[in-house]
Each structure stands twice: as C-alpha cells, then as structure tokens.
Design an enzyme around this catalytic site. Structure first.
Site, PDB file in Angstrom:
ATOM      1  N   TYR A   1       0.842  -1.208   0.000  1.00 55.26           N
ATOM      2  CA  TYR A   1       0.000   0.000   0.000  1.00 55.26           C
ATOM      3  C   TYR A   1       0.875   1.255   0.000  1.00 55.26           C
ATOM      4  O   TYR A   1       0.629   2.197  -0.748  1.00 55.26           O
ATOM      5  CB  TYR A   1      -0.924   0.001   1.226  1.00 55.26           C
ATOM      6  CG  TYR A   1      -1.962   1.104   1.163  1.00 55.26           C
ATOM      7  CD1 TYR A   1      -3.241   0.852   0.673  1.00 55.26           C
ATOM      8  CD2 TYR A   1      -1.651   2.402   1.567  1.00 55.26           C
ATOM      9  CE1 TYR A   1      -4.183   1.855   0.593  1.00 55.26           C
ATOM     10  CE2 TYR A   1      -2.592   3.414   1.489  1.00 55.26           C
ATOM     11  CZ  TYR A   1      -3.861   3.137   1.012  1.00 55.26           C
ATOM     12  OH  TYR A   1      -4.790   4.129   0.929  1.00 55.26           O
TER      13      TYR A   1
ATOM     14  N   PHE B   1      -6.134  20.224 -24.505  1.00 54.82           N
ATOM     15  CA  PHE B   1      -6.941  19.032 -24.764  1.00 54.82           C
ATOM     16  C   PHE B   1      -8.283  19.162 -24.028  1.00 54.82           C
ATOM     17  O   PHE B   1      -8.383  19.864 -23.030  1.00 54.82           O
ATOM     18  CB  PHE B   1      -6.179  17.771 -24.314  1.00 54.82           C
ATOM     19  CG  PHE B   1      -6.938  16.514 -24.605  1.00 54.82           C
ATOM     20  CD1 PHE B   1      -7.157  16.113 -25.916  1.00 54.82           C
ATOM     21  CD2 PHE B   1      -7.476  15.749 -23.589  1.00 54.82           C
ATOM     22  CE1 PHE B   1      -7.893  14.967 -26.195  1.00 54.82           C
ATOM     23  CE2 PHE B   1      -8.205  14.597 -23.852  1.00 54.82           C
ATOM     24  CZ  PHE B   1      -8.419  14.213 -25.163  1.00 54.82           C
ATOM     25  N   ASP B   2      -9.313  18.469 -24.524  1.00 61.12           N
ATOM     26  CA  ASP B   2     -10.679  18.577 -23.956  1.00 61.12           C
ATOM     27  C   ASP B   2     -10.715  18.479 -22.433  1.00 61.12           C
ATOM     28  O   ASP B   2     -11.377  19.262 -21.766  1.00 61.12           O
ATOM     29  CB  ASP B   2     -11.606  17.442 -24.412  1.00 61.12           C
ATOM     30  CG  ASP B   2     -11.484  17.092 -25.861  1.00 61.12           C
ATOM     31  OD1 ASP B   2     -10.699  17.741 -26.569  1.00 61.12           O
ATOM     32  OD2 ASP B   2     -12.172  16.165 -26.275  1.00 61.12           O
TER      33      ASP B   2
ATOM     34  N   ASP C   1       1.809  19.492 -20.808  1.00 63.24           N
ATOM     35  CA  ASP C   1       0.905  18.345 -20.932  1.00 63.24           C
ATOM     36  C   ASP C   1       1.659  17.386 -21.845  1.00 63.24           C
ATOM     37  O   ASP C   1       1.754  17.590 -23.054  1.00 63.24           O
ATOM     38  CB  ASP C   1      -0.429  18.789 -21.542  1.00 63.24           C
ATOM     39  CG  ASP C   1      -1.346  17.601 -21.831  1.00 63.24           C
ATOM     40  OD1 ASP C   1      -0.889  16.453 -21.731  1.00 63.24           O
ATOM     41  OD2 ASP C   1      -2.518  17.835 -22.176  1.00 63.24           O
TER      42      ASP C   1
ATOM     43  N   ALA D   1       1.573  14.050 -22.742  1.00 63.89           N
ATOM     44  CA  ALA D   1       1.070  12.754 -23.221  1.00 63.89           C
ATOM     45  C   ALA D   1       1.933  12.171 -24.339  1.00 63.89           C
ATOM     46  O   ALA D   1       2.217  10.981 -24.354  1.00 63.89           O
ATOM     47  CB  ALA D   1      -0.383  12.901 -23.677  1.00 63.89           C
TER      48      ALA D   1
ATOM     49  N   LYS E   1      -0.320   7.022 -23.544  1.00 62.53           N
ATOM     50  CA  LYS E   1       0.224   7.313 -24.878  1.00 62.53           C
ATOM     51  C   LYS E   1       1.708   6.935 -24.893  1.00 62.53           C
ATOM     52  O   LYS E   1       2.050   5.799 -25.160  1.00 62.53           O
ATOM     53  CB  LYS E   1       0.025   8.793 -25.228  1.00 62.53           C
ATOM     54  CG  LYS E   1      -1.418   9.154 -25.606  1.00 62.53           C
ATOM     55  CD  LYS E   1      -2.263   9.448 -24.414  1.00 62.53           C
ATOM     56  CE  LYS E   1      -3.610  10.037 -24.765  1.00 62.53           C
ATOM     57  NZ  LYS E   1      -4.440  10.199 -23.573  1.00 62.53           N
TER      58      LYS E   1
ATOM     59  N   HIS F   1     -20.104  14.372 -27.571  1.00 64.36           N
ATOM     60  CA  HIS F   1     -19.717  13.416 -28.616  1.00 64.36           C
ATOM     61  C   HIS F   1     -19.726  11.963 -28.150  1.00 64.36           C
ATOM     62  O   HIS F   1     -19.934  11.061 -28.946  1.00 64.36           O
ATOM     63  CB  HIS F   1     -18.360  13.783 -29.218  1.00 64.36           C
ATOM     64  CG  HIS F   1     -17.231  13.793 -28.237  1.00 64.36           C
ATOM     65  ND1 HIS F   1     -17.116  14.740 -27.255  1.00 64.36           N
ATOM     66  CD2 HIS F   1     -16.179  12.971 -28.083  1.00 64.36           C
ATOM     67  CE1 HIS F   1     -16.032  14.502 -26.547  1.00 64.36           C
ATOM     68  NE2 HIS F   1     -15.444  13.428 -27.023  1.00 64.36           N
TER      69      HIS F   1
HETATM   70  N1  F0G Z   1      -3.713  15.496 -22.718  1.00 62.29           N
HETATM   71  C1  F0G Z   1      -3.700  15.122 -24.005  1.00 62.29           C
HETATM   72  C2  F0G Z   1      -2.884  15.905 -24.992  1.00 62.29           C
HETATM   73  C3  F0G Z   1      -4.454  14.030 -24.431  1.00 62.29           C
HETATM   74  O1  F0G Z   1      -4.448  13.683 -25.722  1.00 62.29           O
HETATM   75  C4  F0G Z   1      -5.213  13.307 -23.472  1.00 62.29           C
HETATM   76  C5  F0G Z   1      -6.023  12.158 -23.881  1.00 62.29           C
HETATM   77  C6  F0G Z   1      -5.180  13.726 -22.137  1.00 62.29           C
HETATM   78  C7  F0G Z   1      -4.418  14.831 -21.799  1.00 62.29           C
HETATM   79  C8  F0G Z   1      -5.967  13.021 -21.070  1.00 62.29           C
HETATM   80  O2  F0G Z   1      -5.375  11.813 -20.745  1.00 62.29           O
HETATM   81  O3  F0G Z   1      -7.052  10.082 -21.408  1.00 62.29           O
HETATM   82  O4  F0G Z   1      -5.177   9.562 -19.827  1.00 62.29           O
HETATM   83  O5  F0G Z   1      -7.045  10.986 -19.111  1.00 62.29           O
HETATM   84  N2  F0G Z   1      -6.267  11.876 -25.077  1.00 62.29           N
HETATM   85  C9  F0G Z   1      -6.960  10.697 -25.577  1.00 62.29           C
HETATM   86  C10 F0G Z   1      -7.155  10.842 -27.066  1.00 62.29           C
HETATM   87  C11 F0G Z   1      -8.209  10.342 -24.855  1.00 62.29           C
HETATM   88  O6  F0G Z   1      -7.867  10.005 -27.656  1.00 62.29           O
HETATM   89  O7  F0G Z   1      -6.581  11.749 -27.687  1.00 62.29           O
HETATM   90  P1  F0G Z   1      -6.218  10.547 -20.258  1.00 62.29           P
END
Ligand code: F0G
Length: 459
Positions: A72, A124-125, A214, A216, A257, A449
């Site tokens: 843990y 990102f969204d 960010d 990824a 990623k 979406h």
């Molecule tokens: N930042 C970027 C640039 C991303 O592309 C994503 C996720 C995230 C943050 C969030 O990360 O999914 O681990 O919570 N992108 C995926 C996509 C979902 O399909 O582009 P996560």
C-alpha cells in the site's frame, strides 16, 4: 540494393480481428445511432478511435509486471517509476495518478481558481474541462498556421508567443501557469519546437510565471525535434527530452500514450510547493502518494515503457507508419492536416464532403462512411466535439471539421494501413454523391460526442 525500412520489433503474441459484411455494419451503426463510441469493439475491424491505452506492451514490460510490488505504501515499484521519471525529466517530485485527466484534476485543484486565465496551445478537452469547471478560462495561443490544413509547417503545434505575452500582460495576476501540450493533439498531433519552448520560457520568466507541459506525447515531440529542427539531428532522444523538460516547471502525463501502458499517469515537478499543494488532493481523489490509482505492476510497466519509447528506433518505427499512411493518402489526393502528425492522420472532412452542409456534420458523416465501407472506426474531431456555445447554445462551427485516424502504438501492420487508405479512397471516389449528413436527436449538455444520438438527415 538498399534494404527497405522495417519495424524495430518482431511479434510474439497476436489477437485475432475479423472483417464484417456491409449488411452487418449497416445494422450495427443504426443500432448505435450513428455514434461510433457506442459500437461494441467486436463490431470494429481496425480500431483507430484512439492511440490512448491501445498500444502493445513489449516483452520487457510484461516481464516487469511480474515484479510488481503491491504494498500500500512505499512500494518498490513506485520508486522504480519515480527514478525513471526523474532521470528522464529532471523532476524530483512525482505523484502517480490513474490517468492523464486525473493528474490534471489533482494538480489544477491546487493551482486553478475562479477567474483565472490559463494560456496554452490547443488545450486538450479534459485539460480545458478541468480549467473551465473551476470557472477559469483556457486561452488558446496556438500559431495561426495550424488552422490551414494544407499549409506545410514543421512545428504546427507551436505557441504564438506574442499572443501569449499579450494574454499575460493583460491578466498579470490571473495566470497561475502556462500549459504547453506536446505534441499538440487537437491541432493534429503537431509538434512544438525546442526553440518555441525556449521562447515560451522567456515569456514566462519575464512575468515570473511557471510552465506545465501536458506531456502525453512528449517522446513523439522529441522525435520531431530530432528529425526537423536545425542542429538536433545528431542528438539522442533522451538528450532532447531532457532539454525540453529543463524548460518546464512540471508536467501532467497520460502514460496511456508515450509510456505505452493501458492505464496510468502522473504529475511530476521540480517545485516543493506544487508537490505539497497537489498532495492534499492526490490522497482523497486518487489514493496514497506512492500508488495514486495504479497497481504496483502497472508502475513497473510504465517505467520500462518510458525508457523504451525514448529510444529512436521505437519512435522511428511508429512515426514511419503514420507517415506511410499519409503517403498513401497523398497518392489518392485525400486532404489531411499537413504534414502528418505523430499519432494520427486528421482528414479534412470539410474539403472531402463538400456537398454536406456543416449543419449536417461532414466529419461525422465521413466517420460513419468509413465505418460502413470497411469497419474502420475513426473519431470525429469537429463540430460535434466542439459542443455548443455555453451562452448562445448555438453549435460552434468556427473551427476545423476533421476525422481523426489515431494509430495505436505497435498494434497494426503496414498492411492495415493499406486497408485504411483503400477504404478512404473508395469513400473519396464517391464523395460527390454524398450530399446529406446527420442531425442530432439527443445530446448531453457537455462533451456530447461520447453519447450523442444521430439520425440521417431527410433525403
Ligand atoms: N492530454 C492530451 C494531450 C491528451 O491527448 C489526453 C487524452 C489527455 C491529456 C488526457 O489523458 O485520457 O489519460 O485521461 N487523449 C486521448 C485521445 C483520450 O484520444 O486523444 P487521459
């Protein structure tokens, strides 16, 4: 004779996939209201919905999983992951999280407050969501070149640093940090140059601000720096990665990623005050500080994945495949965001389905057509994803309307790329006859979406 290019790995385990008939697909897509997120994955032949968590782990990653320490607190696997992150990035403080958006949630809980302004390049969204849900504003400072899909530019993900300077000078006390997304997913998986990262740092230092990456797809970004930026060709990916992170104060990471794991993420920073701030939220949201939503075995695989994917051969194989698909689309004259990005091809639907009115969602129509054609699942990054204006409730038709074909890492072969390109060509060849798209019959108020229901527009 010069030997042709080949992958830097061989295959040890396979997963069967199966093509379906057009008749089956017509039924399935109707059943899911023309929204590919609603399709069960077994109804998909080649799945390009995302490159997130869909990659193939290596034998070294799988074997590392057997060494997972599931304690843990203070698990050995945590320290292995932390030491790898610190070695690659220079950041001494690390907090694991279950995925990227969780890292955003934890860190932004400590840093972002109502009325703040967070400038960046095409947030990102989820990043934008975590800023806006705290009643702060995300200001997109991506260079204007990114909005012209046919323009060739080596670093289309770059930040417009003049605009960045202006945004900060107009809101000097409201900017908690600058966030730079590497690579810039929303703009088409487009990279940010080392020079641009240096300019961002200069602007940040001028105003005493901090910078978050960010991250990824940071390794893919480093690959593009090596292959496109002057003076970088002879440097290793790991050297470039270190140079990039030397220009930041911290990072949020979706390990799904570029760490090539199916689930996982983390926050890393060089600042104790950020670490202390994030700690308070990590424990209630994610879990204790040495696991934060991850299994010990997953932290082991993450550590190995990060190391592997910051080696040139692995990245070269990956980007080469994306560029191979792009070269086929070039041959067929199909327009996409140029040049090809790191993790995906973004087909410019507004230039393909010119007879479909924007009110009937051309990129969504193209997504459905590609599925009907060959069972290939792409993803609309366009007018449906853009949601409605929060004030006027009108659809937002201002941005690009794209079909994203995200390529999972080490998962498909170049033959699959040939199938994808041929299927797209078939749709492209009959584009003039596609005159009607889809209308929304049901939608959620935010991030519609995922669950939107559609019906064919009246013929
Ligand atoms: N930042 C970027 C640039 C991303 O592309 C994503 C996720 C995230 C943050 C969030 O990360 O999914 O681990 O919570 N992108 C995926 C996509 C979902 O399909 O582009 P996560």
């Amino acid at each position: 004779m010069e030997l042709p290019f080949a992958e830097s790995w061989r295959i040890k385990m396979v997963e069967p996939i199966r093509p379906s008939s057009r008749q089956e697909r017509e039924q399935w897509i109707r059943d899911c209201h023309y929204n590919v997120f609603q399709l069960p994955a077994w109804q998909v032949y080649i799945d390009l919905l995302t490159d997130s968590g869909t990659g193939a782990m290596s034998d070294r990653q799988w074997s590392a999983m057997m060494m997972g320490d599931e304690s843990y607190a203070g698990a050995r696997s945590f320290f292995k992951m932390k030491d790898t992150i610190t070695r690659l990035t220079g950041f001494g403080y690390v907090i694991p999280t279950h995925q990227g958006r969780a890292a955003e949630n934890v860190l932004f809980s400590a840093l972002v407050k109502e009325g703040d302004v967070v400038p960046g390049n095409s947030h990102f969204d989820t990043t934008k969501g975590h800023i806006e849900s705290r009643k702060a504003k995300a200001v997109d400072c991506t260079i204007a070149e990114s909005r012209d899909t046919q323009l060739e530019h080596p670093f289309k993900g770059n930040v417009d640093t003049e605009m960045l300077d202006r945004v900060i000078s107009e809101n000097p006390d409201k900017v908690p940090f600058i966030i730079v997304t590497i690579t810039n997913n929303t703009a088409g998986g487009q990279p940010v140059s080392l020079e641009n990262l240096r300019q961002v740092r200069r602007v940040a230092d001028k105003y005493g601000k901090r910078v978050i990456f960010d991250s990824a797809r940071f390794a893919e970004n480093a690959y593009f720096i090596k292959t496109r930026e002057e003076g970088q060709a002879n440097r290793s990916i790991k050297e470039i990665v270190r140079d990039m992170f030397d220009l930041a104060d911290g990072m949020t990471m979706s390990a799904k990623k570029d760490a090539i794991v199916n689930m996982g993420g983390f926050i890393a920073t060089r600042h104790e005050d950020w670490f202390e701030g994030a700690k308070r939220f990590a424990i209630p949201f994610e879990g204790y500080l040495t696991y934060g939503g991850m299994n010990g075995r997953d932290m082991e695989a993450l550590a190995v994945g990060l190391d592997e994917n910051t080696e040139f051969d692995n990245l070269h194989t990956r980007i080469h495949q994306v560029q191979f698909l792009a070269s086929l689309l070039d041959e067929y004259g199909i327009p996409y965001q140029r040049p090809a990005g790191g993790h995906a091809i973004f087909v410019d639907a507004s230039k393909v389905l010119t007879n479909v009115p924007k009110e009937e969602f051309p990129a969504q129509t193209l997504t459905v057509e590609l599925y009907l054609e060959a069972g290939i699942r792409g993803c609309e990054i366009g007018y449906i994803l853009a949601d409605r204006d929060p004030v006027t409730r009108e659809n937002r038709f201002g941005g690009l309307d794209l079909l994203r074909l995200a390529i999972p890492r080490r998962t498909y072969t170049d033959n699959h790329m040939r199938v994808i390109a041929a299927a797209l060509k078939n749709v492209y060849d009959r584009r003039e006859s596609i005159t009607r798209g889809y209308v929304i019959t049901e939608e959620a108020p935010l991030m519609r979406h995922f669950t939107v229901k559609l019906a064919p527009a009246e013929q």
